[in-house]
Motif scaffolding. Sequence first.
Motif, PDB file in Angstrom:
ATOM      1  N   ALA A  55       0.822  -1.208   0.000  1.00 63.64           N
ATOM      2  CA  ALA A  55       0.000   0.000   0.000  1.00 63.64           C
ATOM      3  C   ALA A  55       0.857   1.260   0.000  1.00 63.64           C
ATOM      4  CB  ALA A  55      -0.928   0.004   1.216  1.00 63.64           C
ATOM      5  N   GLU A  56       2.162   1.115   0.264  1.00 65.19           N
ATOM      6  CA  GLU A  56       3.073   2.266   0.302  1.00 65.19           C
ATOM      7  C   GLU A  56       3.750   2.515  -1.043  1.00 65.19           C
ATOM      8  OE1 GLU A  56       2.975   3.957   3.068  1.00 65.19           O
ATOM      9  OE2 GLU A  56       1.644   2.414   3.869  1.00 65.19           O
ATOM     10  N   THR A  57       3.411   1.738  -2.040  1.00 67.30           N
ATOM     11  CA  THR A  57       4.083   1.818  -3.341  1.00 67.30           C
ATOM     12  C   THR A  57       3.644   3.039  -4.131  1.00 67.30           C
ATOM     13  OG1 THR A  57       4.355  -0.562  -3.517  1.00 67.30           O
ATOM     14  CG2 THR A  57       4.357   0.663  -5.578  1.00 67.30           C
ATOM     15  N   GLU A  58       4.592   3.670  -4.825  1.00 67.62           N
ATOM     16  CA  GLU A  58       4.310   4.691  -5.821  1.00 67.62           C
ATOM     17  C   GLU A  58       5.030   4.289  -7.100  1.00 67.62           C
ATOM     18  OE1 GLU A  58       4.024   9.210  -5.266  1.00 67.62           O
ATOM     19  OE2 GLU A  58       6.023   8.929  -6.143  1.00 67.62           O
ATOM     20  N   ILE A  59       4.272   4.039  -8.161  1.00 72.27           N
ATOM     21  CA  ILE A  59       4.831   3.574  -9.431  1.00 72.27           C
ATOM     22  C   ILE A  59       4.942   4.747 -10.388  1.00 72.27           C
ATOM     23  CG2 ILE A  59       4.473   2.059 -11.422  1.00 72.27           C
ATOM     24  CD1 ILE A  59       3.084   0.103  -9.568  1.00 72.27           C
ATOM     25  N   ARG A  84      -1.703  -1.790  -4.609  1.00 69.12           N
ATOM     26  CA  ARG A  84      -2.542  -1.241  -3.541  1.00 69.12           C
ATOM     27  C   ARG A  84      -2.064   0.155  -3.162  1.00 69.12           C
ATOM     28  NH1 ARG A  84      -3.375  -4.251   1.525  1.00 69.12           N
ATOM     29  NH2 ARG A  84      -1.094  -4.330   1.559  1.00 69.12           N
ATOM     30  N   GLY A  85      -1.006   0.636  -3.843  1.00 63.77           N
ATOM     31  CA  GLY A  85      -0.511   1.982  -3.638  1.00 63.77           C
ATOM     32  C   GLY A  85      -1.081   2.943  -4.672  1.00 63.77           C
ATOM     33  N   ARG A  86      -0.188   3.671  -5.388  1.00 61.86           N
ATOM     34  CA  ARG A  86      -0.681   4.664  -6.334  1.00 61.86           C
ATOM     35  C   ARG A  86       0.244   4.751  -7.540  1.00 61.86           C
ATOM     36  NH1 ARG A  86       2.050   9.567  -6.175  1.00 61.86           N
ATOM     37  NH2 ARG A  86       0.247  10.572  -7.126  1.00 61.86           N
ATOM     38  N   PHE A  87      -0.283   5.295  -8.640  1.00 59.00           N
ATOM     39  CA  PHE A  87       0.478   5.585  -9.852  1.00 59.00           C
ATOM     40  C   PHE A  87       0.644   7.089  -9.977  1.00 59.00           C
ATOM     41  CE2 PHE A  87      -1.714   1.576 -10.742  1.00 59.00           C
ATOM     42  CZ  PHE A  87      -0.673   0.784 -11.199  1.00 59.00           C
ATOM     43  N   THR A  88       1.812   7.533 -10.404  1.00 58.23           N
ATOM     44  CA  THR A  88       2.025   8.953 -10.626  1.00 58.23           C
ATOM     45  C   THR A  88       1.343   9.394 -11.921  1.00 58.23           C
ATOM     46  OG1 THR A  88       4.061   8.657 -11.902  1.00 58.23           O
ATOM     47  CG2 THR A  88       4.278   8.775  -9.494  1.00 58.23           C
ATOM     48  N   LEU A 103      -4.301  -0.435 -12.544  1.00 58.74           N
ATOM     49  CA  LEU A 103      -5.312  -0.700 -11.524  1.00 58.74           C
ATOM     50  C   LEU A 103      -4.777  -0.288 -10.158  1.00 58.74           C
ATOM     51  CD1 LEU A 103      -6.592  -4.260 -12.554  1.00 58.74           C
ATOM     52  CD2 LEU A 103      -7.809  -2.102 -12.819  1.00 58.74           C
ATOM     53  N   ASP A 104      -5.279   0.824  -9.641  1.00 60.46           N
ATOM     54  CA  ASP A 104      -5.032   1.164  -8.251  1.00 60.46           C
ATOM     55  C   ASP A 104      -6.252   0.704  -7.450  1.00 60.46           C
ATOM     56  OD1 ASP A 104      -7.061   3.057  -8.539  1.00 60.46           O
ATOM     57  OD2 ASP A 104      -5.696   4.773  -8.626  1.00 60.46           O
ATOM     58  N   PRO A 105      -6.268   0.846  -6.121  1.00 57.71           N
ATOM     59  CA  PRO A 105      -7.400   0.329  -5.352  1.00 57.71           C
ATOM     60  C   PRO A 105      -8.755   0.859  -5.792  1.00 57.71           C
ATOM     61  CG  PRO A 105      -5.565   0.797  -3.902  1.00 57.71           C
ATOM     62  CD  PRO A 105      -5.168   1.317  -5.253  1.00 57.71           C
ATOM     63  N   ASN A 106      -8.837   2.139  -6.168  1.00 53.38           N
ATOM     64  CA  ASN A 106     -10.127   2.698  -6.579  1.00 53.38           C
ATOM     65  C   ASN A 106     -10.593   2.099  -7.903  1.00 53.38           C
ATOM     66  OD1 ASN A 106     -10.290   4.388  -4.328  1.00 53.38           O
ATOM     67  ND2 ASN A 106      -9.168   6.038  -5.350  1.00 53.38           N
TER      68      ASN A 106
END
Length: 326
Positions: A55-59, A84-88, A103-106
């Motif tokens: 969940a702490e990932t930023e891609i 489960r983290g986020r994409f920039t 695919l992020d969580p939302n």
Amino acid sequence: MFDEMAASEFPAFLAAFWEEKGWSTSVTENDDGTYLVGGDKDNGKRGLIGVRPSAETEIGASEVEDFAAFCDRKGVDVRVMATRGRFTTGARSAADAGNVHLLDPNELASSVRDEGAEDLVAEFTDDGDGGSLLDSVPSPPLPGGVPSGIPVVPLVVAAVVVLAAVFAGGTVLSLVPFVGAGGGGDAGPAFTAFSMAADENTTATAEWDVRVQDELQTDANTYRPPEGETFVVVQLNVTAGDSQVVVRQQNFALAANGTNYGHQRFENASQQFRQRQAAVTAAPGESGRLLVVFSVPEGFDGATLVERADGPSLRFERAALDFDAE
């Protein structure tokens, strides 16, 4: 929706979600805690999900670009990156250019609701953190006691192999359609095979067959696996393509019950038996035979023959073969 799902369950959920859409899937864990979910459909379509479960990932953009380039080289039709983290913002631009679905969580939650798959999410959430599909890799088992009455020759157990795959920019299992089941004409566990390369990159064709047996008889000796295990014997007939090919036992592992096993080496083997397990060197258009033996726990659910990253890039074809060992 995914906050309570263990990181190790996230790729397993993605695989199950794809299976509900008609894909045959396989999950591979990498050394850095990332995963690859490979998918295959009966019509030959290939898919790949690169998974960053934390969940702490930023891609960022570079990771997406590397993943897209790798999918281009391997002929992957459906490219997905999930976290489960986020994409920039840069990652999303790179995904549009590389035909990669993010695919992020939302976004994944929206897909789950659209497909009515909330129960599937609950299935992988309620169990808690039970560990990843491949997080239990035991030390190599040691040979058990020698039974009396039969001159059983001890075997040297090769180290358990952890299959290496990288999240992007490297080598990963590219799927070919699953072929065949059972072994040697007998009912038993289902067997499949993975090639390390897309069809256009294969260097040779490997006809293969497999059978399960409690002992292995050679010209002079009888071998038995450690207590609680059984032998899986794989026969390969390799035909080279346009260039010479060299195929060795070390190029293969057997994935069974979430663990990947290396080939067996045998002490006091006769020269004839060693030749059957020796490397195959085949000139263009020529063929050679190779016998590979694995030892796995009894009662395993099924297994997959896997060509490792150091292999020559084979295309597997299931066939009824004569075995070079009884």
